[in-house]
Write a protein that holds these residues in place. Structure first.
Motif, PDB file in Angstrom:
ATOM      1  N   GLU A 104       0.845  -1.195   0.000  1.00 30.90           N
ATOM      2  CA  GLU A 104       0.000   0.000   0.000  1.00 30.90           C
ATOM      3  C   GLU A 104       0.883   1.248   0.000  1.00 30.90           C
ATOM      4  O   GLU A 104       1.753   1.401   0.857  1.00 30.90           O
ATOM      5  CB  GLU A 104      -0.905   0.005   1.224  1.00 30.90           C
ATOM      6  N   GLU A 105       0.673   2.112  -0.992  1.00 31.94           N
ATOM      7  CA  GLU A 105       1.418   3.365  -1.080  1.00 31.94           C
ATOM      8  C   GLU A 105       0.492   4.473  -1.553  1.00 31.94           C
ATOM      9  O   GLU A 105      -0.116   4.361  -2.623  1.00 31.94           O
ATOM     10  CB  GLU A 105       2.601   3.245  -2.055  1.00 31.94           C
ATOM     11  N   ASP A 106       0.355   5.524  -0.746  1.00 35.26           N
ATOM     12  CA  ASP A 106      -0.456   6.690  -1.110  1.00 35.26           C
ATOM     13  C   ASP A 106      -1.865   6.301  -1.559  1.00 35.26           C
ATOM     14  O   ASP A 106      -2.407   6.859  -2.523  1.00 35.26           O
ATOM     15  CB  ASP A 106       0.240   7.504  -2.204  1.00 35.26           C
ATOM     16  N   GLY A 107      -2.453   5.328  -0.878  1.00 41.55           N
ATOM     17  CA  GLY A 107      -3.818   4.927  -1.166  1.00 41.55           C
ATOM     18  C   GLY A 107      -3.969   3.991  -2.348  1.00 41.55           C
ATOM     19  O   GLY A 107      -5.094   3.667  -2.741  1.00 41.55           O
ATOM     20  N   CYS A 108      -2.854   3.532  -2.940  1.00 43.62           N
ATOM     21  CA  CYS A 108      -2.880   2.622  -4.085  1.00 43.62           C
ATOM     22  C   CYS A 108      -2.116   1.343  -3.747  1.00 43.62           C
ATOM     23  O   CYS A 108      -1.347   1.306  -2.782  1.00 43.62           O
ATOM     24  CB  CYS A 108      -2.244   3.292  -5.315  1.00 43.62           C
ATOM     25  N   ARG A 109      -2.324   0.306  -4.561  1.00 45.35           N
ATOM     26  CA  ARG A 109      -1.570  -0.933  -4.420  1.00 45.35           C
ATOM     27  C   ARG A 109      -0.482  -0.958  -5.486  1.00 45.35           C
ATOM     28  O   ARG A 109      -0.769  -0.756  -6.669  1.00 45.35           O
ATOM     29  CB  ARG A 109      -2.481  -2.156  -4.556  1.00 45.35           C
ATOM     30  N   VAL A 110       0.767  -1.200  -5.071  1.00 46.53           N
ATOM     31  CA  VAL A 110       1.910  -1.053  -5.973  1.00 46.53           C
ATOM     32  C   VAL A 110       2.797  -2.293  -5.916  1.00 46.53           C
ATOM     33  O   VAL A 110       3.115  -2.800  -4.842  1.00 46.53           O
ATOM     34  CB  VAL A 110       2.753   0.190  -5.597  1.00 46.53           C
ATOM     35  N   SER A 111       3.210  -2.763  -7.110  1.00 49.73           N
ATOM     36  CA  SER A 111       4.198  -3.826  -7.226  1.00 49.73           C
ATOM     37  C   SER A 111       5.310  -3.339  -8.147  1.00 49.73           C
ATOM     38  O   SER A 111       5.053  -2.605  -9.106  1.00 49.73           O
ATOM     39  CB  SER A 111       3.565  -5.102  -7.802  1.00 49.73           C
ATOM     40  N   ARG A 112       6.545  -3.750  -7.861  1.00 53.49           N
ATOM     41  CA  ARG A 112       7.699  -3.311  -8.658  1.00 53.49           C
ATOM     42  C   ARG A 112       8.502  -4.541  -9.106  1.00 53.49           C
ATOM     43  O   ARG A 112       9.508  -4.894  -8.511  1.00 53.49           O
ATOM     44  CB  ARG A 112       8.570  -2.350  -7.848  1.00 53.49           C
ATOM     45  N   PRO A 113       8.063  -5.192 -10.197  1.00 52.30           N
ATOM     46  CA  PRO A 113       8.732  -6.421 -10.616  1.00 52.30           C
ATOM     47  C   PRO A 113      10.065  -6.217 -11.327  1.00 52.30           C
ATOM     48  O   PRO A 113      10.852  -7.160 -11.434  1.00 52.30           O
ATOM     49  CB  PRO A 113       7.707  -7.057 -11.563  1.00 52.30           C
ATOM     50  N   VAL A 114      10.308  -5.014 -11.843  1.00 53.41           N
ATOM     51  CA  VAL A 114      11.553  -4.744 -12.575  1.00 53.41           C
ATOM     52  C   VAL A 114      12.240  -3.527 -11.972  1.00 53.41           C
ATOM     53  O   VAL A 114      11.602  -2.500 -11.731  1.00 53.41           O
ATOM     54  CB  VAL A 114      11.285  -4.500 -14.071  1.00 53.41           C
ATOM     55  N   GLY A 115      13.528  -3.667 -11.718  1.00 52.76           N
ATOM     56  CA  GLY A 115      14.313  -2.580 -11.157  1.00 52.76           C
ATOM     57  C   GLY A 115      15.688  -3.075 -10.767  1.00 52.76           C
ATOM     58  O   GLY A 115      16.074  -4.205 -11.096  1.00 52.76           O
ATOM     59  N   PRO A 116      16.447  -2.274 -10.043  1.00 50.60           N
ATOM     60  CA  PRO A 116      17.796  -2.688  -9.635  1.00 50.60           C
ATOM     61  C   PRO A 116      17.829  -3.989  -8.852  1.00 50.60           C
ATOM     62  O   PRO A 116      18.829  -4.716  -8.896  1.00 50.60           O
ATOM     63  CB  PRO A 116      18.268  -1.511  -8.782  1.00 50.60           C
ATOM     64  N   HIS A 117      16.734  -4.332  -8.150  1.00 52.17           N
ATOM     65  CA  HIS A 117      16.725  -5.546  -7.330  1.00 52.17           C
ATOM     66  C   HIS A 117      16.782  -6.817  -8.171  1.00 52.17           C
ATOM     67  O   HIS A 117      17.098  -7.890  -7.643  1.00 52.17           O
ATOM     68  CB  HIS A 117      15.497  -5.571  -6.422  1.00 52.17           C
ATOM     69  N   VAL A 118      16.477  -6.733  -9.480  1.00 56.59           N
ATOM     70  CA  VAL A 118      16.626  -7.891 -10.366  1.00 56.59           C
ATOM     71  C   VAL A 118      17.770  -7.676 -11.360  1.00 56.59           C
ATOM     72  O   VAL A 118      17.882  -8.387 -12.356  1.00 56.59           O
ATOM     73  CB  VAL A 118      15.318  -8.223 -11.121  1.00 56.59           C
ATOM     74  N   GLY A 119      18.611  -6.680 -11.063  1.00 56.69           N
ATOM     75  CA  GLY A 119      19.776  -6.433 -11.901  1.00 56.69           C
ATOM     76  C   GLY A 119      19.544  -5.522 -13.076  1.00 56.69           C
ATOM     77  O   GLY A 119      20.424  -5.384 -13.941  1.00 56.69           O
ATOM     78  N   ALA A 120      18.396  -4.858 -13.147  1.00 62.79           N
ATOM     79  CA  ALA A 120      18.139  -3.924 -14.240  1.00 62.79           C
ATOM     80  C   ALA A 120      19.000  -2.676 -14.070  1.00 62.79           C
ATOM     81  O   ALA A 120      19.028  -2.074 -12.991  1.00 62.79           O
ATOM     82  CB  ALA A 120      16.669  -3.540 -14.274  1.00 62.79           C
ATOM     83  N   GLU A 121      19.669  -2.267 -15.135  1.00 58.68           N
ATOM     84  CA  GLU A 121      20.543  -1.100 -15.101  1.00 58.68           C
ATOM     85  C   GLU A 121      19.849   0.159 -15.607  1.00 58.68           C
ATOM     86  O   GLU A 121      20.177   1.264 -15.178  1.00 58.68           O
ATOM     87  CB  GLU A 121      21.784  -1.343 -15.950  1.00 58.68           C
ATOM     88  N   PHE A 122      18.906   0.001 -16.552  1.00 60.39           N
ATOM     89  CA  PHE A 122      18.355   1.169 -17.231  1.00 60.39           C
ATOM     90  C   PHE A 122      16.879   1.413 -16.961  1.00 60.39           C
ATOM     91  O   PHE A 122      16.422   2.553 -17.010  1.00 60.39           O
ATOM     92  CB  PHE A 122      18.543   1.029 -18.751  1.00 60.39           C
TER      93      PHE A 122
END
Length: 265
Positions: free
Chosen positions: A20-38
């Motif tokens: 829960e973030e700012d009244g919404c439901r949020v998922s972050r499947p892609v980002g630095p945590h999976v090794g994405a650089e860009f």
């Protein structure tokens, strides 16, 4: 997420973890945590009457696609109604805001930091749809890594946000495949690709295998990783399998394959 290896990540919507973030439901499947650089991807479920307006997006280029629901989007001073398949592009320093008027609106956000010194458009197109056929590739034979199978019927790809309408770095493409259509296996040296199924069931290729995909599922392909899409001609195949995403930074060879200039306007 069902796999995480040298090729990238397979993302299953049913397995996403939301906070829960700012009244919404949020998922972050892609980002630095999976090794994405860009590139990073946020999946945001916005309830009726609520808005998603993170300040951090102002520091990045952001491209958004509505997967479900209806509402409005605002980029800077411009506003547009949003339905399934609608897109929005926010250049760096421009605030983007989504507000839901259905019970819930699900929006996928692609995010990237514009490299210092990279040119920007003075008047980019801010709103569009994944179904815009005005610019795209209609018979894609790949970029040389895998020879096309001549018996395959070619899917086509639209360019909702690309350098030709002012997208400086984080461009979005939409693949359209009828039953039996394939968007040939290819790679983007020096670029990552976050690709999701938006409409219909089909298959994505990642690394060394074809994977079944349902709406909301996706893959993150690491730089130089082979990937592609197809709508297999099989019982129950949808009339149209729609995939959305794009390499970051954008791959000029895609636009040249369409007979278009890759120059930013």
């Amino acid at each position: 997420m069902t796999s995480f290896d040298q090729h990238g990540v397979v993302i299953r919507r049913r397995e996403l973890k939301f906070t829960e973030e700012d009244g919404c439901r949020v998922s972050r499947p892609v980002g630095p945590h999976v090794g994405a650089e860009f590139v990073s991807v946020d999946i945001v479920c916005i309830p009726h009457g609520a808005s998603w307006k993170p300040d951090v997006y102002r520091q990045e280029e952001t491209t958004a696609i509505v997967f479900e629901g209806t509402g409005t989007a605002q980029v800077g001073d411009e506003t547009s109604p949003m339905i399934k398949g609608s897109t929005a592009y926010a250049p760096t320093d421009q605030q983007i805001t989504f507000t839901a008027d259905s019970d819930e609106m699900t929006v996928y956000f692609w995010r990237a930091v514009l490299p210092e010194g990279r040119p920007r458009s003075a008047a980019p197109r801010l709103f569009n749809t994944v179904y815009d056929t005005s610019k795209g590739i209609h018979k894609f034979a790949g970029t040389g890594e895998i020879a096309p199978v001549e018996s395959e019927r070619r899917a086509y790809m639209n360019f909702p946000h690309w350098p030709g309408n002012g997208c400086a770095y984080l461009c979005i493409n939409s693949g359209m495949g009828a039953p039996g259509n394939t968007f040939n296996i290819h790679a983007h040296p020096g670029a990552e690709d976050a690709l999701f199924a938006m409409e219909g069931s089909g298959q994505f290729f990642l690394g060394d295998q074809w994977l079944d995909m349902e709406p909301g599922d996706g893959v993150f392909a690491r730089s130089g990783t082979l990937h592609g899409t197809r709508n297999p001609d099989r019982p129950g195949a949808p009339e149209l399998f729609v995939s959305v995403g794009g390499p970051v930074p954008y791959d000029e060879s895609l636009y040249r394959a369409a007979g278009l200039s890759p120059e930013l306007v």
